[in-house]
Write an enzyme that holds these catalytic residues in place. Structure first.
Site, PDB file in Angstrom:
ATOM      1  N   ASN A 210       0.858  -1.195   0.000  1.00 33.96           N
ATOM      2  CA  ASN A 210       0.000   0.000   0.000  1.00 33.96           C
ATOM      3  C   ASN A 210       0.887   1.235   0.000  1.00 33.96           C
ATOM      4  OD1 ASN A 210       0.547   0.827   2.850  1.00 33.96           O
ATOM      5  ND2 ASN A 210      -0.296  -1.204   3.209  1.00 33.96           N
ATOM      6  N   ASP A 279      -4.065  -6.729   5.125  1.00 34.31           N
ATOM      7  CA  ASP A 279      -4.998  -7.638   5.775  1.00 34.31           C
ATOM      8  C   ASP A 279      -4.912  -9.044   5.188  1.00 34.31           C
ATOM      9  OD1 ASP A 279      -6.105  -5.858   7.630  1.00 34.31           O
ATOM     10  OD2 ASP A 279      -7.292  -4.902   6.042  1.00 34.31           O
ATOM     11  N   LYS A 289       9.339 -16.060 -11.286  1.00 35.97           N
ATOM     12  CA  LYS A 289       8.489 -14.996 -11.837  1.00 35.97           C
ATOM     13  C   LYS A 289       7.352 -15.601 -12.670  1.00 35.97           C
ATOM     14  CE  LYS A 289       8.682 -10.917 -14.710  1.00 35.97           C
ATOM     15  NZ  LYS A 289       9.390 -10.265 -15.799  1.00 35.97           N
ATOM     16  N   PRO A 305      -2.341 -12.363  10.206  1.00 34.57           N
ATOM     17  CA  PRO A 305      -2.659 -12.168  11.626  1.00 34.57           C
ATOM     18  C   PRO A 305      -2.883 -10.692  11.908  1.00 34.57           C
ATOM     19  CG  PRO A 305      -0.338 -12.708  11.346  1.00 34.57           C
ATOM     20  CD  PRO A 305      -0.980 -12.842   9.995  1.00 34.57           C
ATOM     21  N   ASP A 306      -3.794 -10.382  12.828  1.00 27.40           N
ATOM     22  CA  ASP A 306      -3.990  -8.986  13.241  1.00 27.40           C
ATOM     23  C   ASP A 306      -3.015  -8.699  14.387  1.00 27.40           C
ATOM     24  OD1 ASP A 306      -4.930  -6.584  14.526  1.00 27.40           O
ATOM     25  OD2 ASP A 306      -6.667  -6.770  13.212  1.00 27.40           O
ATOM     26  N   ILE A 307      -1.978  -7.943  14.076  1.00 22.75           N
ATOM     27  CA  ILE A 307      -0.886  -7.721  15.037  1.00 22.75           C
ATOM     28  C   ILE A 307      -1.385  -6.940  16.249  1.00 22.75           C
ATOM     29  CG2 ILE A 307       1.400  -6.687  15.331  1.00 22.75           C
ATOM     30  CD1 ILE A 307       1.647  -6.987  12.189  1.00 22.75           C
ATOM     31  N   PHE A 323      -4.176   2.774  15.086  1.00 24.41           N
ATOM     32  CA  PHE A 323      -4.518   3.828  14.125  1.00 24.41           C
ATOM     33  C   PHE A 323      -5.665   3.289  13.281  1.00 24.41           C
ATOM     34  CE2 PHE A 323      -1.618   7.565  13.441  1.00 24.41           C
ATOM     35  CZ  PHE A 323      -1.004   7.487  14.675  1.00 24.41           C
ATOM     36  N   LYS A 337     -13.329  -0.446  15.590  1.00 26.98           N
ATOM     37  CA  LYS A 337     -12.000  -1.067  15.703  1.00 26.98           C
ATOM     38  C   LYS A 337     -11.509  -1.023  17.149  1.00 26.98           C
ATOM     39  CE  LYS A 337     -10.710  -0.309  10.922  1.00 26.98           C
ATOM     40  NZ  LYS A 337     -10.116   0.561   9.923  1.00 26.98           N
ATOM     41  N   LYS A 341     -10.916  -4.686  18.665  1.00 26.43           N
ATOM     42  CA  LYS A 341      -9.528  -5.085  18.938  1.00 26.43           C
ATOM     43  C   LYS A 341      -9.167  -4.880  20.412  1.00 26.43           C
ATOM     44  CE  LYS A 341      -8.168  -4.036  14.174  1.00 26.43           C
ATOM     45  NZ  LYS A 341      -7.064  -4.147  13.225  1.00 26.43           N
TER      46      LYS A 341
HETATM   47  O1  PMT Z   1       3.004   5.997   6.504  1.00 26.33           O
HETATM   48  P1  PMT Z   1       2.396   7.318   6.083  1.00 26.33           P
HETATM   49  O2  PMT Z   1       2.526   7.566   4.589  1.00 26.33           O
HETATM   50  O3  PMT Z   1       2.910   8.464   6.904  1.00 26.33           O
HETATM   51  O4  PMT Z   1       0.812   7.217   6.328  1.00 26.33           O
HETATM   52  C1  PMT Z   1       0.338   7.133   7.644  1.00 26.33           C
HETATM   53  C2  PMT Z   1      -0.871   6.188   7.738  1.00 26.33           C
HETATM   54  C3  PMT Z   1      -2.038   6.761   6.978  1.00 26.33           C
HETATM   55  C4  PMT Z   1      -0.517   4.793   7.180  1.00 26.33           C
HETATM   56  C5  PMT Z   1      -1.183   6.050   9.276  1.00 26.33           C
HETATM   57  O5  PMT Z   1      -1.509   7.304   9.794  1.00 26.33           O
HETATM   58  C6  PMT Z   1      -2.322   5.064   9.526  1.00 26.33           C
HETATM   59  O6  PMT Z   1      -3.488   5.367   9.440  1.00 26.33           O
HETATM   60  N1  PMT Z   1      -1.960   3.793   9.882  1.00 26.33           N
HETATM   61  C7  PMT Z   1      -2.904   2.689  10.022  1.00 26.33           C
HETATM   62  C8  PMT Z   1      -3.276   2.182   8.667  1.00 26.33           C
HETATM   63  C9  PMT Z   1      -4.171   0.977   8.750  1.00 26.33           C
HETATM   64  O7  PMT Z   1      -3.756  -0.101   8.383  1.00 26.33           O
HETATM   65  O8  PMT Z   1      -5.349   1.187   9.277  1.00 26.33           O
HETATM   66  P2  PMT Z   1      -6.468   0.015   9.462  1.00 26.33           P
HETATM   67  O9  PMT Z   1      -7.668   0.793   9.803  1.00 26.33           O
HETATM   68  O10 PMT Z   1      -6.493  -0.875   8.271  1.00 26.33           O
HETATM   69  O11 PMT Z   1      -5.935  -0.823  10.700  1.00 26.33           O
HETATM   70  C10 PMT Z   1      -6.297  -0.531  12.037  1.00 26.33           C
HETATM   71  C11 PMT Z   1      -5.163  -0.837  12.976  1.00 26.33           C
HETATM   72  O12 PMT Z   1      -4.898  -2.245  13.003  1.00 26.33           O
HETATM   73  C12 PMT Z   1      -3.845  -0.160  12.628  1.00 26.33           C
HETATM   74  O13 PMT Z   1      -3.255   0.266  13.852  1.00 26.33           O
HETATM   75  C13 PMT Z   1      -3.011  -1.279  11.997  1.00 26.33           C
HETATM   76  O14 PMT Z   1      -1.608  -1.093  12.279  1.00 26.33           O
HETATM   77  C14 PMT Z   1      -3.543  -2.510  12.732  1.00 26.33           C
HETATM   78  N2  PMT Z   1      -3.489  -3.758  11.951  1.00 26.33           N
HETATM   79  C15 PMT Z   1      -4.250  -3.900  10.832  1.00 26.33           C
HETATM   80  C16 PMT Z   1      -4.243  -5.103  10.164  1.00 26.33           C
HETATM   81  C17 PMT Z   1      -3.418  -6.160  10.648  1.00 26.33           C
HETATM   82  N3  PMT Z   1      -3.380  -7.331  10.015  1.00 26.33           N
HETATM   83  N4  PMT Z   1      -2.674  -5.984  11.744  1.00 26.33           N
HETATM   84  C18 PMT Z   1      -2.699  -4.814  12.403  1.00 26.33           C
HETATM   85  O15 PMT Z   1      -2.003  -4.648  13.409  1.00 26.33           O
END
Ligand code: PMT
Length: 411
Positions: A210, A279, A289, A305-307, A323, A337, A341
Site C-alpha cells: 500500500n 490484511d 516470476k 494475523p492482526d498484530i 490507528f 475497531k 480489537k
Molecule cells: O506511513 P504514512 O505515509 O505516513 O501514512 C500514515 C498512515 C495513513 C498509514 C497512518 O496514519 C495510519 O493510518 N496507519 C494505520 C493504517 C491501517 O492499516 O489502518 P487500518 O484501519 O487498516 O488498521 C487498524 C489498525 O490495526 C492499525 O493500527 C493497523 O496497524 C492494525 N493492523 C491492521 C491489520 C493487521 N493485520 N494488523 C494490524 O495490526
C-alpha cells in the site's frame, strides 16, 4: 526532577571568570541523563582547562576548526547536527556581539550558525557591560532571531561591583534545559511503534502493498524518544533512514512484523500500531516470476494475523494504541475497531485525499477512547506526533494511577 534522557547538549564555554562553573553545569546535565559535548573558545581555556571539561563530559573538548583528534572524530557541521540544544554558558559580551553579527570566526560561533536546534545563552559579564546599549541591542536582535536567554542573575560580581550580569547557577541552567524538552514524560518507559506498509510477495518480483511511506510512524517513534522513552521501531519497507537513538527492526511481510513484535513485546509499556498492515496475503508465493499469458489469472488470498489485536489480547497487555485509516464514517469505523480489537485508544485519520494520511507530510487525527473524543488538527506529522505522544502519556499515567500499581507486566 525533570530529566534530560536521550538529549544531546552541546555546551559552549566562552572566556570569563564564570567559566569555572561550566564543570558543575556539565556534571548536572549528565546527572539528568543528557549526553554532553563541549566546545570552548580560546579565551575560555585560560579560565578552565579543556582536560577538566573532557574528564567531566567524558568526551574530547573541541576548540579549533581543525583540532587533530577531536575535530577528526566529529566535524563541526556534524556537531551542529548532533546537538538537540546548544547552550553557551558563560556567554560573554564579546561572544553575544559576534553571535548578533552572525560571525563564523571561531568554532563555537560557527556551530551556533550551523545548528537547526535551539540556541540558549547564559550571559555573564560586568554589570556595566550588560547595561551598555550595544549589549542590550545585541540582546534584542538575538531574541528576535529565536536565541533564548537564561539570566543573567543580579548580585555581587567578581569585579567587586553589584548588579545584573552574574551567570545563573548551574542547577538553574540544568533546570531550564530540562524544561525546554518537557513534552509529557515517557521517561523510563519502553515503547514499541510499528510503521510503514507490509509487502506480501506474489512471486520474487511482485507483491501486494500500500502507499504508506512510514512518515507518520517514524514521527511517532521520534516523538516518543524525545519524551524520554526507549523506543523500538518495527518498520515495513520504507525509503526513510533508521532514526537516531531508536532501535529499528526492518521486516517485509505482515507475518514477519507479527513475529518481530512478539519477540520483543516484553517488557513494552506502550504499543502503538501505525503500520498499514496488509490484511491479506497470497496463499502461495511462486518461486519463479509468473509468466505473462493471455489467460486471466486469479489470486487466492488468506487473512494475515492482526498484530494489534494480538498485542491487546496479551495478559498482561501493554497500553495499546491503534490507528484507523478511514475514507468515510471515520468516527463510527474507528470506534468499532477500538472495541473489536480491545484497544485503550485509537487515532483515526481520514485517508483518500492527498492532503493528509498516506504519503503526505501533513496529517490530522481524532483520538477516541472509552470516555473521550479529542481532535488534533491538520499539521506536520512531526508536530502531530508530539501532540499524540503527550495525549498518550497523560492517559497512560492516568490509567496506572487509577489502578494504583505499576503495569502488571513490569512488576
Ligand atoms: O506511513 P504514512 O505515509 O505516513 O501514512 C500514515 C498512515 C495513513 C498509514 C497512518 O496514519 C495510519 O493510518 N496507519 C494505520 C493504517 C491501517 O492499516 O489502518 P487500518 O484501519 O487498516 O488498521 C487498524 C489498525 O490495526 C492499525 O493500527 C493497523 O496497524 C492494525 N493492523 C491492521 C491489520 C493487521 N493485520 N494488523 C494490524 O495490526
Amino acid at each position: 526532577m525533570a530529566t534530560l534522557s536521550n538529549k544531546r547538549i552541546l555546551v559552549g564555554v566562552t572566556g570569563g571568570i564564570a567559566a569555572y562553573k561550566a564543570a558543575d553545569l556539565i556534571r548536572r546535565l549528565r546527572e539528568r541523563g543528557a549526553e554532553v559535548r563541549v566546545v570552548m573558545t580560546q579565551a575560555a581555556s585560560r579560565f578552565i582547562t579543556p582536560l577538566t571539561l573532557q574528564a567531566i563530559s567524558g568526551h574530547p573538548v573541541h576548540s579549533e576548526f581543525l583540532d587533530t583528534g577531536a575535530e577528526t572524530a566529529m566535524g563541526h557541521i556534524e556537531l551542529a547536527r548532533w546537538a538537540d540544544l546548544v547552550l553557551v554558558a558563560p556567554a560573554g559580551a564579546d561572544f553575544l556581539a559576534r553571535l548578533a553579527q552572525g560571525r563564523a570566526d571561531d568554532l563555537l560561533a560557527t556551530l551556533c550558525l550551523a545548528t537547526k536546534s535551539p540556541v540558549a545563552v547564559a550571559p555573564a559579564m560586568n554589570q556595566q557591560m550588560w547595561a551598555n546599549a550595544s549589549t542590550q541591542n545585541n540582546l534584542i536582535s538575538l531574541k528576535k532571531r529565536g536565541v533564548t536567554f537564561w539570566g543573567p542573575d543580579s548580585g555581587s560580581q567578581a569585579c567587586g561591583e553589584t548588579g545584573p550580569g552574574r551567570m545563573l547557577e548551574p542547577a538553574e541552567l540544568a533546570e531550564h534545559a530540562a524544561a525546554l524538552f518537557q513534552t509529557g514524560s515517557l521517561d523510563g518507559l519502553q515503547i514499541m511503534v510499528t510503521a510503514g506498509p507490509t509487502w506480501e510477495p506474489i512471486d520474487p518480483v511482485r507483491g501486494l502493498s500500500n502507499r504508506s511511506s512510514g512518515k507518520m510512524g517514524y514521527a511517532v517513534a521520534q516523538a516518543a524518544m524525545e519524551a524520554g522513552a526507549q523506543v523500538i521501531l518495527v518498520s515495513g519497507p520504507t525509503t526513510l533512514v533508521d532514526p537516531d537513538r531508536i532501535q529499528t527492526l526492518r521486516v517485509a511481510t505482515a507475518q514477519q512484523m507479527h513475529d518481530t513484535v512478539h519477540t520483543h513485546i516484553h517488557p513494552i509499556d506502550i504499543f502503538i500500531g501505525v503500520a498499514a498492515v496488509a490484511d491479506y496475503r497470497p496463499i502461495q508465493t511462486a518461486a519463479r516470476k509468473i509468466k505473462k499469458s493471455d489467460a486471466s489469472l486469479s489470486l487466492e488470498l488468506v487473512p494475515n494475523p492482526d498484530i494489534l489485536a494480538s498485542v491487546a489480547a496479551l495478559d498482561p497487555a501493554p497500553y495499546t494504541v491503534g490507528f484507523a485509516a478511514e475514507t468515510n464514517d471515520l468516527e463510527a469505523h474507528a470506534r468499532k475497531k477500538l472495541e473489536a480489537k480491545k484497544l485503550d485508544l485509537i487515532a483515526a485519520n481520514p485517508v483518500g485525499d492527498r492532503h493528509s494520511g498516506f504519503e503526505s507530510d501533513l496529517n490530522q487525527l481524532t483520538l477516541i477512547d472509552q470516555h473521550s473524543l479529542t481532535p488534533l488538527p491538520l499539521q506536520t506529522k512531526s508536530r502531530l506526533a508530539r501532540e499524540l505522544i503527550s495525549e498518550i502519556a497523560q492517559r497512560y499515567h492516568e490509567k496506572n494511577t487509577t489502578q494504583n500499581t505499576r503495569p502488571a507486566h513490569r512488576q
